[in-house]
Design a protein around this motif. Structure first.
Motif, PDB file in Angstrom:
ATOM      1  N   LYS A 113      -3.943  -6.768  -8.396  1.00  0.00           N
ATOM      2  CA  LYS A 113      -3.402  -5.723  -7.526  1.00  0.00           C
ATOM      3  C   LYS A 113      -3.869  -5.847  -6.092  1.00  0.00           C
ATOM      4  O   LYS A 113      -3.129  -5.554  -5.164  1.00  0.00           O
ATOM      5  CB  LYS A 113      -3.787  -4.342  -8.058  1.00  0.00           C
ATOM      6  N   ASN A 164      -0.095 -11.884  -5.515  1.00  0.00           N
ATOM      7  CA  ASN A 164       1.103 -11.294  -4.909  1.00  0.00           C
ATOM      8  C   ASN A 164       1.949 -12.330  -4.178  1.00  0.00           C
ATOM      9  O   ASN A 164       2.484 -12.075  -3.106  1.00  0.00           O
ATOM     10  CB  ASN A 164       0.743 -10.141  -3.969  1.00  0.00           C
ATOM     11  N   THR A 222      -3.968  -5.298  -0.207  1.00  0.00           N
ATOM     12  CA  THR A 222      -2.975  -5.542  -1.249  1.00  0.00           C
ATOM     13  C   THR A 222      -2.056  -6.700  -0.883  1.00  0.00           C
ATOM     14  O   THR A 222      -1.490  -7.340  -1.765  1.00  0.00           O
ATOM     15  CB  THR A 222      -2.128  -4.287  -1.519  1.00  0.00           C
ATOM     16  N   ASP A 223      -1.924  -6.994   0.420  1.00  0.00           N
ATOM     17  CA  ASP A 223      -0.984  -8.033   0.845  1.00  0.00           C
ATOM     18  C   ASP A 223      -1.642  -9.249   1.508  1.00  0.00           C
ATOM     19  O   ASP A 223      -0.965 -10.207   1.853  1.00  0.00           O
ATOM     20  CB  ASP A 223       0.072  -7.454   1.785  1.00  0.00           C
TER      21      ASP A 223
END
Length: 137
Positions: free
Chosen positions: A51, A10, A66-67
């Motif tokens: 993800k 990400n 997720t981050d």
């Protein structure tokens, strides 16, 4: 402080560390400048599946994010399990570690489809293993 593992996903690198019973997570978008997140997450290994980040630490703890900045703790594995590596491939997470926190022998593995729910630990060797990888065709 010991720095254990790093993963990229990400758009950021996430580095996990351990210091006694607590640790910190560091994030970076360029791999040179790091932001320290003061957390109580003490991890030895981390991976990214496209993800989410999944990190493993002592006490059978698994963390997901997720981050890379906001983490959820899951008590997923036996409390005496100390992971050394976690990988993702072919739709599975595999975590490897020991049940003896002082001598890295008697390696065990568990498998998960979601990074939260894990199979029972299975002993794979009496020897010390530093790393492993997936081989696909």
């Amino acid at each position: 402080m010991d720095y254990y593992d790093v993963a990229f996903g990400n758009g950021r690198f996430v580095l996990v560390s351990s210091c006694a019973n607590d640790g910190d997570v560091f994030t970076s978008t360029d791999g040179l400048n790091w932001k320290r997140l003061f957390t109580e997450i003490s991890c030895q290994c981390i991976t990214f599946d496209g993800k989410q980040f999944v990190a493993g630490g002592g006490g059978g703890r698994i963390w997901t994010s997720t981050d890379g900045e906001n983490w959820t703790e899951h008590r997923a594995l036996p409390s005496n399990f100390l992971p050394s590596k976690i990988k993702y491939g072919n739709g599975n997470y595999i975590i490897m570690g020991t049940l003896n926190r002082y001598w890295f022998v008697n390696q065990f593995v568990a498998i998960s489809k979601d990074g939260i729910n894990w199979t029972d630990l299975k002993k794979v060797t009496d020897e010390s293993i530093n790393d492993f990888c997936f081989i696909t065709e």
